[in-house]
Write a protein that holds these residues in place. Sequence first.
Motif, short mmCIF file in Angstrom:
data_model
loop_
_atom_site.label_atom_id
_atom_site.label_comp_id
_atom_site.label_asym_id
_atom_site.label_seq_id
_atom_site.Cartn_x
_atom_site.Cartn_y
_atom_site.Cartn_z
N LYS A 7 10.03 -171.36 23.66
CA LYS A 7 10.51 -170.42 22.64
C LYS A 7 10.41 -171.29 21.24
CE LYS A 7 14.22 -168.27 22.37
NZ LYS A 7 15.40 -167.26 22.44
N ILE A 8 9.72 -170.85 20.46
CA ILE A 8 9.92 -171.71 19.01
C ILE A 8 10.85 -170.77 17.96
CG2 ILE A 8 8.50 -172.46 17.05
CD1 ILE A 8 8.01 -174.06 19.78
N LYS A 9 10.45 -169.52 18.21
CA LYS A 9 11.15 -168.74 16.94
C LYS A 9 11.34 -167.20 17.72
CE LYS A 9 10.61 -166.97 12.29
NZ LYS A 9 9.81 -166.98 11.26
N ALA A 10 12.39 -166.67 17.44
CA ALA A 10 12.71 -165.34 17.93
C ALA A 10 13.21 -164.45 16.71
CB ALA A 10 13.72 -165.35 19.09
N VAL A 11 12.58 -163.43 16.24
CA VAL A 11 12.97 -162.35 15.28
C VAL A 11 13.34 -161.13 15.73
CG1 VAL A 11 12.31 -161.55 13.22
CG2 VAL A 11 11.31 -163.73 13.94
N ASP A 12 14.70 -160.76 15.22
CA ASP A 12 15.20 -159.45 15.58
C ASP A 12 14.25 -158.52 14.64
OD1 ASP A 12 16.83 -160.03 17.90
OD2 ASP A 12 18.32 -160.49 16.58
N LEU A 13 13.73 -157.30 14.96
CA LEU A 13 13.29 -156.52 14.12
C LEU A 13 14.01 -155.40 13.87
CD1 LEU A 13 9.44 -156.52 15.58
CD2 LEU A 13 10.60 -158.08 13.50
N ASN A 14 13.79 -154.56 12.83
CA ASN A 14 14.63 -153.21 12.61
C ASN A 14 13.77 -152.04 12.66
OD1 ASN A 14 16.84 -154.52 11.61
ND2 ASN A 14 16.19 -154.89 9.59
N ASN A 15 12.57 -152.21 13.45
CA ASN A 15 11.74 -150.90 13.73
C ASN A 15 12.28 -150.07 14.94
OD1 ASN A 15 10.11 -153.26 12.48
ND2 ASN A 15 8.87 -151.51 12.20
N ASN A 16 11.85 -149.00 14.98
CA ASN A 16 12.48 -148.31 16.33
C ASN A 16 11.37 -148.75 17.52
OD1 ASN A 16 13.95 -146.63 14.70
ND2 ASN A 16 12.83 -144.99 14.24
N CYS A 17 12.39 -148.60 18.44
CA CYS A 17 11.54 -149.16 19.69
C CYS A 17 10.54 -147.64 20.26
CB CYS A 17 12.35 -149.34 20.87
SG CYS A 17 11.88 -149.53 22.70
N PRO A 18 9.34 -148.15 20.57
CA PRO A 18 8.79 -147.06 21.04
C PRO A 18 9.15 -146.38 22.49
CG PRO A 18 7.26 -148.89 20.59
CD PRO A 18 8.64 -149.33 20.50
N GLU A 19 9.76 -146.94 23.14
CA GLU A 19 10.37 -146.43 24.45
C GLU A 19 11.39 -145.72 24.21
OE1 GLU A 19 8.76 -146.62 27.35
OE2 GLU A 19 7.01 -147.59 26.29
N CYS A 20 12.50 -146.22 23.82
CA CYS A 20 13.89 -145.81 23.58
C CYS A 20 14.39 -145.27 22.36
CB CYS A 20 14.91 -146.59 24.31
SG CYS A 20 15.47 -148.00 23.34
N TYR A 21 13.50 -145.42 21.21
CA TYR A 21 13.73 -145.28 19.76
C TYR A 21 14.77 -145.80 19.27
CZ TYR A 21 10.23 -141.81 21.35
OH TYR A 21 8.91 -141.33 21.74
N SER A 22 15.41 -146.84 19.89
CA SER A 22 16.66 -147.38 19.40
C SER A 22 16.21 -148.36 18.06
CB SER A 22 17.28 -148.39 20.50
OG SER A 22 18.02 -149.23 19.81
N LYS A 23 16.93 -148.32 17.23
CA LYS A 23 16.59 -149.17 16.03
C LYS A 23 17.01 -150.64 15.89
CE LYS A 23 16.11 -148.88 10.90
NZ LYS A 23 15.04 -148.27 10.68
N ASP A 24 17.98 -150.95 16.87
CA ASP A 24 18.40 -152.39 16.53
C ASP A 24 17.98 -152.90 18.08
OD1 ASP A 24 20.36 -150.06 16.79
OD2 ASP A 24 21.58 -151.59 17.84
N GLY A 25 17.06 -153.01 18.78
CA GLY A 25 16.71 -153.60 19.79
C GLY A 25 15.52 -154.54 20.01
N LEU A 26 14.68 -154.26 18.90
CA LEU A 26 13.31 -155.02 19.01
C LEU A 26 13.43 -156.60 18.89
CD1 LEU A 26 10.70 -152.58 17.73
CD2 LEU A 26 11.18 -153.27 19.91
N ARG A 27 12.74 -157.38 19.66
CA ARG A 27 12.83 -158.80 19.45
C ARG A 27 11.50 -159.41 19.49
NH1 ARG A 27 17.26 -161.72 22.15
NH2 ARG A 27 18.20 -161.19 20.32
N LEU A 28 10.94 -160.04 18.55
CA LEU A 28 9.72 -160.53 18.61
C LEU A 28 9.93 -162.01 18.85
CD1 LEU A 28 6.56 -160.72 17.98
CD2 LEU A 28 6.98 -160.99 15.58
N THR A 29 8.95 -162.55 19.67
CA THR A 29 9.32 -164.07 20.13
C THR A 29 7.98 -164.81 20.10
OG1 THR A 29 11.04 -163.30 21.82
CG2 THR A 29 10.00 -165.73 22.10
N PHE A 30 8.10 -165.83 19.38
CA PHE A 30 6.82 -166.96 19.41
C PHE A 30 7.14 -167.86 20.46
CE2 PHE A 30 7.40 -164.61 15.27
CZ PHE A 30 5.94 -164.35 14.89
#
Length: 116
Positions: A7-30
């Motif tokens: 894992k080089i970088k992990a970014v928390d996103l403020n978008n809605n999750c397409p599964e549970c529609y939560s706004k503070d759970g999405l994480r993008l990992t490189f």
Amino acid sequence: MAEHYIKIKAVDLNNNCPECYSKDGLRLTFKQKFVETSFYKSITSDIKYEMDCTTCNTPIYPVKWTEDIERVFEYHKKAFTPKQASTHLKKVTWLAIVSIVFIAVCIAATVVYSLL
């Protein structure tokens, strides 16, 4: 040969999750591919992107991404700078190289000495 991604970088996103529609759970990992053998260690230029939701513990595959998620992903992808691809030779490799060179020098010295 052990190949895995580090894992080089992990970014928390403020978008809605397409599964549970939560706004503070999405994480993008490189992640970047790391190869280790008995002779060398190498970081390759192969990059892997993963997105998951920490609220519902679900991986979010690109087919479920919305246009907003796609746009944010493209932004972070452009901003991401991976580690430079490199190879590190281990001691075993250096010993093999030195011993091969030493044997070649000994053979060349023997041939030269026998011609004199």
